[in-house]
Design a protein around this motif. Structure first.
Motif, PDB file in Angstrom:
ATOM      1  N   ALA A  61      -1.761 118.415 -64.623  1.00  0.00           N
ATOM      2  CA  ALA A  61      -2.247 117.631 -65.754  1.00  0.00           C
ATOM      3  C   ALA A  61      -3.189 116.540 -65.243  1.00  0.00           C
ATOM      4  CB  ALA A  61      -1.075 117.017 -66.503  1.00  0.00           C
ATOM      5  N   VAL A  62      -4.179 116.194 -66.058  1.00  0.00           N
ATOM      6  CA  VAL A  62      -5.159 115.188 -65.660  1.00  0.00           C
ATOM      7  C   VAL A  62      -4.474 113.890 -65.269  1.00  0.00           C
ATOM      8  CG1 VAL A  62      -7.059 113.756 -66.509  1.00  0.00           C
ATOM      9  CG2 VAL A  62      -7.019 116.210 -67.023  1.00  0.00           C
ATOM     10  N   ALA A  63      -3.431 113.515 -66.013  1.00  0.00           N
ATOM     11  CA  ALA A  63      -2.715 112.274 -65.708  1.00  0.00           C
ATOM     12  C   ALA A  63      -2.096 112.319 -64.321  1.00  0.00           C
ATOM     13  CB  ALA A  63      -1.628 112.024 -66.753  1.00  0.00           C
ATOM     14  N   HIS A  64      -1.547 113.466 -63.930  1.00  0.00           N
ATOM     15  CA  HIS A  64      -0.955 113.610 -62.600  1.00  0.00           C
ATOM     16  C   HIS A  64      -2.033 113.586 -61.521  1.00  0.00           C
ATOM     17  CE1 HIS A  64       2.555 115.820 -64.765  1.00  0.00           C
ATOM     18  NE2 HIS A  64       2.714 114.513 -64.767  1.00  0.00           N
ATOM     19  N   ASN A  65      -3.178 114.204 -61.802  1.00  0.00           N
ATOM     20  CA  ASN A  65      -4.277 114.181 -60.825  1.00  0.00           C
ATOM     21  C   ASN A  65      -4.729 112.760 -60.517  1.00  0.00           C
ATOM     22  OD1 ASN A  65      -4.366 117.040 -60.915  1.00  0.00           O
ATOM     23  ND2 ASN A  65      -6.558 116.995 -60.595  1.00  0.00           N
ATOM     24  N   GLU A  66      -4.890 111.967 -61.555  1.00  0.00           N
ATOM     25  CA  GLU A  66      -5.352 110.595 -61.360  1.00  0.00           C
ATOM     26  C   GLU A  66      -4.352 109.792 -60.538  1.00  0.00           C
ATOM     27  OE1 GLU A  66      -8.364 109.544 -62.061  1.00  0.00           O
ATOM     28  OE2 GLU A  66      -8.748 111.577 -62.751  1.00  0.00           O
ATOM     29  N   TYR A 112      -2.057 111.177 -58.197  1.00  0.00           N
ATOM     30  CA  TYR A 112      -1.870 111.674 -56.828  1.00  0.00           C
ATOM     31  C   TYR A 112      -3.139 111.666 -55.986  1.00  0.00           C
ATOM     32  CZ  TYR A 112       2.798 113.212 -58.182  1.00  0.00           C
ATOM     33  OH  TYR A 112       4.099 113.240 -58.601  1.00  0.00           O
ATOM     34  N   ARG A 113      -4.310 111.646 -56.618  1.00  0.00           N
ATOM     35  CA  ARG A 113      -5.546 111.661 -55.833  1.00  0.00           C
ATOM     36  C   ARG A 113      -5.698 110.402 -54.990  1.00  0.00           C
ATOM     37  NH1 ARG A 113     -10.491 111.775 -59.957  1.00  0.00           N
ATOM     38  NH2 ARG A 113     -11.615 111.922 -57.958  1.00  0.00           N
ATOM     39  N   THR A 114      -5.037 109.328 -55.399  1.00  0.00           N
ATOM     40  CA  THR A 114      -5.096 108.075 -54.640  1.00  0.00           C
ATOM     41  C   THR A 114      -3.968 107.961 -53.628  1.00  0.00           C
ATOM     42  OG1 THR A 114      -3.791 106.908 -56.321  1.00  0.00           O
ATOM     43  CG2 THR A 114      -6.190 106.898 -56.580  1.00  0.00           C
ATOM     44  N   MET A 115      -2.993 108.869 -53.705  1.00  0.00           N
ATOM     45  CA  MET A 115      -1.796 108.757 -52.868  1.00  0.00           C
ATOM     46  C   MET A 115      -1.721 109.816 -51.778  1.00  0.00           C
ATOM     47  SD  MET A 115       0.902 108.032 -55.985  1.00  0.00           S
ATOM     48  CE  MET A 115       2.289 107.679 -54.909  1.00  0.00           C
ATOM     49  N   ILE A 116      -2.444 110.933 -51.951  1.00  0.00           N
ATOM     50  CA  ILE A 116      -2.342 112.049 -51.008  1.00  0.00           C
ATOM     51  C   ILE A 116      -3.721 112.355 -50.456  1.00  0.00           C
ATOM     52  CG2 ILE A 116      -1.716 114.469 -50.702  1.00  0.00           C
ATOM     53  CD1 ILE A 116       0.248 114.182 -52.993  1.00  0.00           C
ATOM     54  N   LYS A 117      -3.848 112.279 -49.133  1.00  0.00           N
ATOM     55  CA  LYS A 117      -5.122 112.547 -48.465  1.00  0.00           C
ATOM     56  C   LYS A 117      -5.522 114.007 -48.674  1.00  0.00           C
ATOM     57  CE  LYS A 117      -7.333 112.355 -43.916  1.00  0.00           C
ATOM     58  NZ  LYS A 117      -7.128 112.085 -42.474  1.00  0.00           N
ATOM     59  N   GLY A 118      -6.762 114.223 -49.076  1.00  0.00           N
ATOM     60  CA  GLY A 118      -7.270 115.577 -49.266  1.00  0.00           C
ATOM     61  C   GLY A 118      -6.865 116.210 -50.575  1.00  0.00           C
ATOM     62  N   ILE A 165       0.370 120.433 -51.794  1.00  0.00           N
ATOM     63  CA  ILE A 165      -1.050 120.289 -51.475  1.00  0.00           C
ATOM     64  C   ILE A 165      -1.358 120.901 -50.113  1.00  0.00           C
ATOM     65  CG2 ILE A 165      -2.940 118.663 -51.146  1.00  0.00           C
ATOM     66  CD1 ILE A 165      -1.781 118.987 -54.032  1.00  0.00           C
ATOM     67  N   ASP A 166      -0.449 120.716 -49.138  1.00  0.00           N
ATOM     68  CA  ASP A 166      -0.643 121.303 -47.814  1.00  0.00           C
ATOM     69  C   ASP A 166      -0.783 122.817 -47.902  1.00  0.00           C
ATOM     70  OD1 ASP A 166      -0.655 118.938 -46.431  1.00  0.00           O
ATOM     71  OD2 ASP A 166       1.485 118.953 -45.995  1.00  0.00           O
ATOM     72  N   TYR A 167       0.063 123.437 -48.718  1.00  0.00           N
ATOM     73  CA  TYR A 167      -0.020 124.888 -48.882  1.00  0.00           C
ATOM     74  C   TYR A 167      -1.307 125.286 -49.601  1.00  0.00           C
ATOM     75  CZ  TYR A 167       4.574 126.179 -47.094  1.00  0.00           C
ATOM     76  OH  TYR A 167       5.644 126.430 -46.275  1.00  0.00           O
ATOM     77  N   ASP A 168      -1.729 124.490 -50.570  1.00  0.00           N
ATOM     78  CA  ASP A 168      -2.991 124.780 -51.263  1.00  0.00           C
ATOM     79  C   ASP A 168      -4.161 124.764 -50.285  1.00  0.00           C
ATOM     80  OD1 ASP A 168      -1.760 125.048 -53.715  1.00  0.00           O
ATOM     81  OD2 ASP A 168      -2.160 122.991 -54.360  1.00  0.00           O
ATOM     82  N   LEU A 169      -4.194 123.752 -49.427  1.00  0.00           N
ATOM     83  CA  LEU A 169      -5.289 123.644 -48.468  1.00  0.00           C
ATOM     84  C   LEU A 169      -5.225 124.758 -47.424  1.00  0.00           C
ATOM     85  CD1 LEU A 169      -5.464 119.760 -47.924  1.00  0.00           C
ATOM     86  CD2 LEU A 169      -6.710 121.200 -49.549  1.00  0.00           C
ATOM     87  N   ALA A 170      -3.997 125.144 -47.042  1.00  0.00           N
ATOM     88  CA  ALA A 170      -3.851 126.262 -46.108  1.00  0.00           C
ATOM     89  C   ALA A 170      -4.400 127.549 -46.715  1.00  0.00           C
ATOM     90  CB  ALA A 170      -2.375 126.436 -45.728  1.00  0.00           C
ATOM     91  N   TYR A 171      -4.196 127.735 -48.007  1.00  0.00           N
ATOM     92  CA  TYR A 171      -4.742 128.913 -48.690  1.00  0.00           C
ATOM     93  C   TYR A 171      -6.271 128.922 -48.626  1.00  0.00           C
ATOM     94  CZ  TYR A 171      -6.437 131.713 -52.618  1.00  0.00           C
ATOM     95  OH  TYR A 171      -7.145 132.602 -53.389  1.00  0.00           O
ATOM     96  N   LEU A 172      -6.874 127.761 -48.861  1.00  0.00           N
ATOM     97  CA  LEU A 172      -8.329 127.679 -48.836  1.00  0.00           C
ATOM     98  C   LEU A 172      -8.876 127.940 -47.439  1.00  0.00           C
ATOM     99  CD1 LEU A 172      -8.933 124.570 -51.135  1.00  0.00           C
ATOM    100  CD2 LEU A 172      -8.937 126.990 -51.742  1.00  0.00           C
TER     101      LEU A 172
END
Length: 469
Positions: A389-394, A396-402, A436-443
């Motif tokens: 959700a957009v609210a969650h993105n706003e 976590y984007r400041t709390m999790i690197k990448g 997020i780590d798994y998402d980046l590993a997929y990419l």
């Protein structure tokens, strides 16, 4: 977490550790496609007496789907058999689904397809075992192992040394390390020989006929590297750079050129050029096939929602899509509310907002089925980082690197994180970081084979999963 979380059998061909100059790897890359095609031709001659056009078309399709082959030469035999069987069943199931949807399957003899079902993986297993027995011959063809040294005792240098020393099929033999620090200061160099300081390297190369040098020096030491390269100009040694941790953490790390100027892709979508066409093409084909198969189920779900609780059947919520742009993602309504504001509470266990029908839909992920229409629209992909959700993105984007790097690609209905246990509520920061780590590993490791594996695995994960509610 790193790209190591992705099984080696599904990594992109460019990441194979053996090196494309290794004849053994080249053989491994073509053996699966050739085995599958030859087994199909054998079945055609056995059942039809000749190789008809439809079999030629199917062989071309299967060759395209499986090239390059999966390198399995270093895994145990039982894992080899399991990997071959799973990969083949996924491909065969997709071919059958496409055949029924298009009517193309009626052109093939049912007996022939049943024979090919077991003959194909048997052929793959046989050629893999043959390659293992022929491995020493490949090594002899390539001649004596190349003598190599590594410059720089650090994490990436030691990782490279381990790969060289513990890979029985490597065409390289490690002589040792060069570093300006003394052994006592290094501390971690236990099983490898320290040959001297960097200034002594050129004379050592000439004296011992070293074939390859791997420079494992930080990128910040450019003057030092250039000085060393100048000193090695009058030798025939091959020189390779081992990227430092800065490069290893990049999403792509792909070398490209702008005109005649070389550049390194620091943060780029893996779905560019041909990869982008493959990804989009597979999304369209698979979405159409899946929607044809699940359309009766979707009609039943819509009726159940309409008859058991008031409100809309389809719920649309804002999400971040490609390049961080907002999109509308469709789901079957599973709650009595349709939240889409600045603050959204994630669904929790025994959440009283979830309807009885909705509880079943969320548990089985059937509420996600309308998103296949989002895939056809081009807003989403079947496999990719799950949209939040957009609210969650706003938040976590400041709390999790990448965190926002995952939005370099389209969000997916399912993903690498979801089949590895990170499905459902992320009620702590650590849980979201793991996702997020798994998402980046997929990419970092995308391939069509990995996508097919995730789709296949999603079905079994949904049945067993206890974390979705």
């Amino acid at each position: 977490m790193s790209h190591q979380t992705v099984p080696i059998r599904f990594r992109r061909a460019s990441t194979f550790a053996l090196g494309w100059n290794n004849l053994l790897l080249l053989a491994a890359a073509v053996m699966d496609p050739i085995a599958l095609v030859l087994s199909l031709w054998t079945v055609a001659y056995y059942t039809q007496g000749k190789l008809t056009p439809e079999y030629l078309i199917l062989s071309l399709l299967i060759f395209s789907l499986t090239l390059p082959g999966i390198v399995r030469i270093q895994i145990p035999i039982w894992k080899l058999a399991t990997s071959i069987l799973i990969s083949w069943l996924v491909i065969f199931a997709l071919l059958i689904a496409f055949g029924y949807a298009s009517g193309y399957i009626n052109m093939f003899d049912r007996e022939a397809m049943m024979i090919w079902l077991w003959l194909a993986p048997s052929s793959q297993f046989a050629v893999h075992m043959l390659l293992r027995s022929a491995a020493p011959s490949f090594a002899n063809i390539q001649g004596e192992p190349k003598q190599a040294v590594i410059v720089g005792v650090n994490e990436q240098g030691l990782n490279l040394a381990y790969e060289i020393e513990h890979n029985p099929y490597s065409p390289t033999q490690l002589s040792g390390f060069f570093d300006d620090r003394i052994r006592e200061r290094i501390g971690c160099l236990t099983e490898y020989q320290l040959l001297g300081n960097i200034e002594q390297l050129p004379s050592y190369v000439r004296l011992y006929n070293i074939d390859a040098i791997y420079l494992s020096l930080p990128m910040a030491t450019q003057p030092r590297i250039m000085s060393l390269l100048d000193a090695l100009n009058d030798t025939t040694v091959s020189i390779y750079f081992v990227p430092d941790m800065f490069i290893n953490n990049l999403m792509q790390g792909r070398i490209d050129t702008v005109g005649k100027v070389p550049v390194v892709a620091v943060c780029e979508s893996p779905f560019t050029g041909l990869n982008g066409m493959i990804k989009r093409g597979s999304d369209i084909i698979l979405s159409i096939l899946i929607l044809l198969l699940i359309s009766p189920i979707m009609i039943i779900i819509a009726l159940c929602i309409m008859l058991t609780s008031p409100g809309a059947i389809i719920f649309q919520q804002r999400r971040y899509g490609l390049n961080g742009e907002e999109i509308l993602v469709s789901k079957f309504r599973s709650m009595t509310v349709c939240e889409d504001g600045d603050t959204i509470q994630q669904a929790q266990k025994n959440d009283n907002r979830i309807t009885p029908v909705g509880a079943f839909l969320r548990k089985t992920s059937l509420d996600e089925l309308p998103q296949f229409f989002n895939v056809l629209q081009g807003r989403m992909s079947i496999v990719g980082p799950r949209p939040h959700a957009v609210a969650h993105n706003e938040l976590y984007r400041t709390m999790i690197k990448g965190y926002m790097v995952r939005h370099k690609v389209k969000p997916g209905i399912t993903g690498w994180a979801q089949i590895n246990g990170w499905r459902g509520e992320t009620d702590t920061l650590d849980k979201m970081k793991n996702r997020i780590d798994y998402d980046l590993a997929y990419l970092q490791n995308w391939s069509l084979a990995l996508d097919l594996y995730i789709i296949f695995k999603t079905v079994t994960v949904v049945i067993k999963d206890k974390h979705a509610y």
